[in-house]
Design a protein around this motif. Structure first.
Motif, short mmCIF file in Angstrom:
data_model
loop_
_atom_site.label_atom_id
_atom_site.label_comp_id
_atom_site.label_asym_id
_atom_site.label_seq_id
_atom_site.Cartn_x
_atom_site.Cartn_y
_atom_site.Cartn_z
N GLU A 18 14.82 -13.01 2.24
CA GLU A 18 14.71 -11.75 1.49
C GLU A 18 15.77 -10.77 1.95
N GLU A 20 16.98 -6.68 2.22
CA GLU A 20 16.33 -5.39 2.43
C GLU A 20 16.11 -4.68 1.09
N ASP A 21 14.95 -4.05 0.94
CA ASP A 21 14.60 -3.24 -0.23
C ASP A 21 14.35 -4.06 -1.50
N HIS A 24 8.76 -4.98 -2.35
CA HIS A 24 7.96 -3.77 -2.12
C HIS A 24 7.10 -3.98 -0.87
N ALA A 25 6.90 -2.90 -0.14
CA ALA A 25 6.19 -2.99 1.15
C ALA A 25 4.77 -3.52 0.98
N ILE A 26 4.09 -3.18 -0.14
CA ILE A 26 2.69 -3.61 -0.28
C ILE A 26 2.60 -5.11 -0.57
N LYS A 28 4.74 -7.41 0.88
CA LYS A 28 5.31 -8.18 1.98
C LYS A 28 4.27 -8.99 2.76
N GLU A 32 4.35 -13.11 3.04
CA GLU A 32 4.52 -13.74 4.35
C GLU A 32 3.31 -14.57 4.76
N LYS A 108 4.86 6.29 -4.62
CA LYS A 108 4.80 4.90 -4.18
C LYS A 108 3.44 4.28 -4.46
N GLU A 136 -2.63 -1.03 -4.89
CA GLU A 136 -3.58 -1.57 -3.92
C GLU A 136 -4.97 -1.02 -4.22
N ASN A 241 -5.40 -9.05 -1.38
CA ASN A 241 -4.51 -8.41 -0.42
C ASN A 241 -4.74 -9.03 0.96
N SER A 243 -4.38 -8.69 5.10
CA SER A 243 -4.19 -7.83 6.26
C SER A 243 -4.30 -8.71 7.50
#
Length: 288
Positions: A18, A20-21, A24-26, A28, A32, A108, A136, A241, A243
């Motif tokens: 990937e 950078e940018d 989207h952070a949510i 990732k 992964e 965001k 989310e 989601n 965590s």
């Protein structure tokens, strides 16, 4: 195996490159984890497709299914499959279909992105504007899926069916879980349009996808007539989601699209963006 089933072992080694940018952070943590590209996801997908084939061809038929001929089941299933494939293409990013942020606030928590398309196979002619947004939710992905697939809840979040009585004209179960099904929906305040809907869920995620069709097309499908009709799908991707190593809430993505007619492209962007924002806000209030 001796009982006629198949034992499948799937091994998957995943290497995600990937920039950078670009992600989207949510999303990732989900990417992964094994839920995005791991063996468990592909096994679940393989199992769902095997079930879909057995049920849609009439080898297995649920007692709750509408009395539809084998030819009608095949035609409805094939059309629904085209709709789902088209939706999956619409939700993806590419060099050709590049998404850009459209809402001025750029929050965001609800950043709506749009792209424009023209000449896509299987779509009505003309220029189309597509809007998508991922949010989310604290509710489980099963709760969100059950809310969105319930036709009695549609008037709560969808503009077109607001104030309307929604009923299923036909229903075909596509697996042992009765929530996996293909339906044709009618709205009391839109006699000239029906909605083809497919709902699908397994342990790794769910979707609820729709596309408008005409009553004449529906009648033709019941008789087993294969029509290469243009489809404009919209709907939801519903992912658990992640965590750490545990499931924690839902990643809900909504995609909606319109054909640009009698308005400027800028106005079309504003309209489709507002539709997505309004629907997601109502869904968040209902399920959280």
């Amino acid at each position: 195996m001796q009982n006629g089933s198949s034992l499948v072992t799937w091994v998957e080694n995943v290497d995600v490159h990937e920039k950078e940018d670009e992600m989207h952070a949510i999303l990732k943590p989900f990417v992964e984890s094994s839920f995005a590209f791991g063996a468990s996801r592909w096994i679940a997908t393989l199992q769902r497709q095997a079930e879909r084939f057995i049920y849609s061809t009439g080898i297995n038929i649920s007692p709750s299914d509408a009395p539809i001929s084998p030819e009608g089941r095949r035609s409805l299933t094939m059309t629904a499959n085209k709709m789902v494939v088209s939706f999956c293409n619409d939700i993806c990013n590419s060099t050709y279909h590049h998404w850009t942020s459209s809402n001025k606030t750029r929050l965001k928590t609800m950043e709506v992105k749009t792209n424009k398309r023209r000449g896509d196979p299987g779509k009505p002619p003309g220029l189309h504007r597509t809007a998508g947004c991922t949010v989310e939710l604290i509710s489980s992905h099963n709760r969100v899926f059950d809310y969105l697939r319930d036709i009695q809840n549609r008037p709560q979040w969808e503009r077109m069916s607001s104030g309307s009585l929604v009923q299923a004209l036909a229903n075909i179960t596509t697996g042992p879980d009765p929530r996996n099904c293909i339906s044709v929906l009618a709205m009391s305040n839109h006699k000239e349009i029906l909605l083809l809907q497919e709902c699908c869920t397994d342990a790794t995620g769910s979707y609820v996808i729709f596309a408008p069709i005409t009553p004449d097309v529906f009648q033709s499908m019941l008789y087993g007539v294969d029509q290469d009709i243009p489809l404009m799908p919209f709907g939801f991707s519903i992912l658990p989601n992640v965590s750490g190593s545990t499931l924690d809430g839902t990643l809900l993505t909504m995609v909606f699209q319109i054909t640009v007619k009698n308005v400027s492209s800028k106005q079309a962007v504003e309209v489709v963006t507002q539709i997505v924002k309004e629907a997601l806000q109502k869904i968040i209030e209902a399920v959280n």
